[in-house]
Design an enzyme around this catalytic site. Structure first.
Site, short mmCIF file in Angstrom:
data_model
loop_
_atom_site.label_atom_id
_atom_site.label_comp_id
_atom_site.label_asym_id
_atom_site.label_seq_id
_atom_site.Cartn_x
_atom_site.Cartn_y
_atom_site.Cartn_z
N TYR A 202 0.85 -1.20 0.00
CA TYR A 202 0.00 0.00 0.00
C TYR A 202 0.89 1.25 0.00
CZ TYR A 202 -2.92 3.71 2.01
OH TYR A 202 -3.53 4.91 2.26
N SER B 267 -4.29 13.95 6.71
CA SER B 267 -5.23 13.48 5.68
C SER B 267 -6.60 13.25 6.28
CB SER B 267 -4.72 12.15 5.10
OG SER B 267 -5.77 11.49 4.43
N LEU C 21 -8.33 17.73 2.67
CA LEU C 21 -9.69 17.17 2.53
C LEU C 21 -9.90 16.55 1.16
CD1 LEU C 21 -12.49 17.00 3.95
CD2 LEU C 21 -13.12 19.05 2.67
N TYR C 22 -10.44 15.33 1.17
CA TYR C 22 -11.06 14.77 -0.03
C TYR C 22 -12.53 15.13 0.06
CZ TYR C 22 -7.14 11.57 -0.98
OH TYR C 22 -5.92 11.02 -1.29
N THR D 136 -7.48 18.14 -2.15
CA THR D 136 -6.75 17.32 -3.13
C THR D 136 -7.65 17.14 -4.36
OG1 THR D 136 -5.43 16.20 -1.48
CG2 THR D 136 -5.76 15.03 -3.54
N ARG E 156 -4.74 0.49 -8.37
CA ARG E 156 -3.45 0.23 -7.70
C ARG E 156 -3.24 -1.28 -7.73
NH1 ARG E 156 -3.83 4.76 -3.60
NH2 ARG E 156 -4.70 6.40 -4.90
N LYS F 184 -3.95 20.72 -3.96
CA LYS F 184 -2.95 19.65 -4.15
C LYS F 184 -3.31 18.77 -5.34
CE LYS F 184 -0.71 15.86 -1.65
NZ LYS F 184 -1.20 14.61 -2.23
N HIS G 201 0.29 12.69 -6.74
CA HIS G 201 -0.13 11.72 -5.71
C HIS G 201 0.92 10.61 -5.57
CE1 HIS G 201 -4.14 11.54 -3.66
NE2 HIS G 201 -3.64 10.41 -3.19
N ARG H 135 0.29 7.63 -7.79
CA ARG H 135 -0.75 6.68 -7.36
C ARG H 135 -2.07 6.93 -8.07
NH1 ARG H 135 1.00 4.58 -2.34
NH2 ARG H 135 -1.02 4.43 -1.31
N GLY I 261 6.63 14.02 -4.59
CA GLY I 261 6.71 12.93 -5.57
C GLY I 261 8.13 12.42 -5.69
N ARG J 232 6.05 8.72 1.20
CA ARG J 232 6.38 7.34 1.58
C ARG J 232 7.46 7.24 2.65
NH1 ARG J 232 5.26 7.31 -3.94
NH2 ARG J 232 3.68 5.78 -4.58
C1 FNR Z 1 -0.78 9.20 -0.17
N1 FNR Z 1 -1.12 10.44 -0.71
C2 FNR Z 1 -2.27 11.07 -0.28
N2 FNR Z 1 -2.56 12.32 -0.75
C3 FNR Z 1 -3.63 12.99 -0.28
O1 FNR Z 1 -3.86 14.12 -0.70
N3 FNR Z 1 -4.45 12.42 0.67
C4 FNR Z 1 -4.23 11.17 1.15
O2 FNR Z 1 -4.97 10.68 2.00
C5 FNR Z 1 -3.12 10.44 0.64
N4 FNR Z 1 -2.87 9.17 1.06
C6 FNR Z 1 -1.68 8.55 0.71
C7 FNR Z 1 -1.37 7.30 1.25
C8 FNR Z 1 -0.12 6.74 0.98
C9 FNR Z 1 0.24 5.43 1.61
C10 FNR Z 1 0.79 7.39 0.13
C11 FNR Z 1 2.14 6.81 -0.15
C12 FNR Z 1 0.44 8.60 -0.44
C13 FNR Z 1 -0.18 11.14 -1.61
C14 FNR Z 1 0.84 11.91 -0.78
O3 FNR Z 1 0.23 13.00 -0.12
C15 FNR Z 1 1.97 12.48 -1.66
O4 FNR Z 1 1.42 13.21 -2.71
C16 FNR Z 1 2.90 11.39 -2.21
O5 FNR Z 1 3.07 10.35 -1.29
C17 FNR Z 1 4.25 12.02 -2.54
O6 FNR Z 1 5.10 11.11 -3.10
P1 FNR Z 1 6.20 10.26 -2.27
O7 FNR Z 1 6.94 11.20 -1.35
O8 FNR Z 1 5.44 9.23 -1.51
O9 FNR Z 1 7.02 9.66 -3.34
#
Ligand code: FNR
Length: 364
Positions: free
Chosen positions: A30, A112, A135-136, A162, A171, A213, A237, A240, A269, A292
């Site tokens: 995940y 989040s 917020l989503y 976002t 995914r 975002k 994201h 993702r 990212g 991450r």
């Molecule tokens: C995310 N990301 C994300 N973004 C957001 O706006 N709301 C969210 O709830 C989440 N949830 C989420 C879960 C997990 C496990 C990951 C890895 C990522 C995206 C996150 O905010 C961010 O944009 C990316 O993770 C940035 O890239 P790196 O640093 O993970 O490579």
């Protein structure tokens, strides 16, 4: 490997190694995975790695300061813990240890809206922290208004919508493991109906800084500024959502140019190392989001390890700045960057070549 006291971690890759040992396959993939072929995710790393730094010498870097002013608050590093849903799967208390580590160190955590937590409890756990809320939109306009009013009342000083999640992506690491709960969140369809009119409505209602975002083009960055957004957050994201997109470091310069100082700029990212952060600052970003790597530190050891992650990143950032010839952020510019060739693998943890590639292999 036995779990280390946080201060014993001397490199970032040791933290990731420990996280892998602590997490089961569902949680690990995940975190590590992206959408479909994971091309966007890999381009994030590639777009950072293909940039070389062009150092200047004899610049008096005896006293480097990587800090930045952010809407009236001083941050110790130009770092933001990016919003991550489901933090509770990595450590007990989910977002609380992250917010507390961020508070103690002096950087923000953007909470989040899809963490399973009591938002008030998170706020109370770190009273001095600069708290941001993401917020989503999983409800109608009244739901959005009520949610934002409530979090602002609880002490969240900036809010973020976002907007790169009109629909939930495929995914495939999660699908292959039948780990599919997240794809079926109630109310998700509201996110697909969002338009700039909704941004106008939110903007006209709230007084705190508004962040958008998931901006990935100069055109949308320009629109964001025209619609009164205070900070444009360049993100895909973490690769993702839309697959086969560009790496965020490819689009950052065009966004910075389009914004032209009228809003602040955040980018995320693939940013994992001090040199990665310095490259983003050279290209004009104000803050760099860590996704991450935040999850890995939390999973490796909770708050002390998240704090240790920040210390190690700070050390790397200060070394990179000094060796590039910059005493502060203001000394860094695009003249310090050149397009070159990437020398590293592009997988999730490609920034850490001492790790075995198998850490990010998809499930069999
Ligand atoms: C995310 N990301 C994300 N973004 C957001 O706006 N709301 C969210 O709830 C989440 N949830 C989420 C879960 C997990 C496990 C990951 C890895 C990522 C995206 C996150 O905010 C961010 O944009 C990316 O993770 C940035 O890239 P790196 O640093 O993970 O490579």
């Amino acid at each position: 490997m036995a779990q280390l006291p946080a201060n014993d971690y001397l490199t970032l890759h040791e933290i990731i190694q420990q996280a892998r040992l602590n997490l089961g396959n569902h949680a690990w993939h995940y975190i590590a995975g992206g959408a479909e072929t994971e091309t966007t995710m890999r381009r994030n790393r590639w777009s950072i790695d293909r940039l070389a730094l062009r150092p200047r010498v004899l610049c008096d870097v005896g006293d480097t300061d990587a800090g930045i002013d952010w809407f009236g608050r001083r941050l110790r590093l130009p770092i933001l813990f990016a919003p991550v849903g489901g933090l509770e799967h990595f450590w007990e208390g989910g977002p609380i240890p992250v917010t507390q580590a961020a508070e103690e160190f002096g950087v923000p955590h953007m909470l989040s809206s899809v963490c399973a937590c009591d938002v008030g409890e998170v706020a109370r756990s770190a009273p001095e922290a600069l708290k941001l809320f993401q917020l989503y939109v999983h409800g109608d306009p009244q739901w959005v208004d009520d949610t934002l009013d409530r979090v602002i009342e609880l002490g969240f000083e900036q809010v973020c919508l976002t907007v790169d999640t009109a629909v939930y992506s495929r995914r495939e690491r999660d699908l292959a493991q039948r780990n599919i709960r997240r794809a079926n969140v109630p109310g998700r369809h509201w996110q697909a109906k969002l338009t700039w009119k909704d941004i106008d409505r939110v903007r006209s209602r709230i007084r705190v800084p508004l962040i958008l975002k998931g901006i990935a083009t100069a055109d949308d960055a320009r629109l964001a500024v025209e619609h009164g957004v205070d900070a444009v957050y360049v993100s895909n994201h973490g690769g993702r959502q839309l697959d086969h997109g560009q790496g965020t470091m490819e689009v950052l310069p065009e966004v910075v140019d389009a914004v032209d100082g009228r809003a602040r700029v955040i980018v995320d990212g693939g940013f994992c190392r001090g040199t990665d952060v310095v490259k983003a600052l050279c290209a004009g970003a104000d803050l760099v989001g860590i996704g991450r790597l935040q999850c890995a530190a939390l999973a490796a050891g909770g708050k002390p390890t998240v704090l240790r992650l920040l210390e190690l990143l700070e050390s790397e950032i200060r070394i990179a700045m000094a060796l590039a010839g910059a005493a502060s952020r203001a000394d860094l510019g695009r003249r310090h960057l050149a397009v070159s060739e990437s020398m590293l693998p592009t997988h999730t943890w490609g920034a850490f070549p001492m790790l075995n590639d198998d850490l990010s292999a998809p499930p069999r």
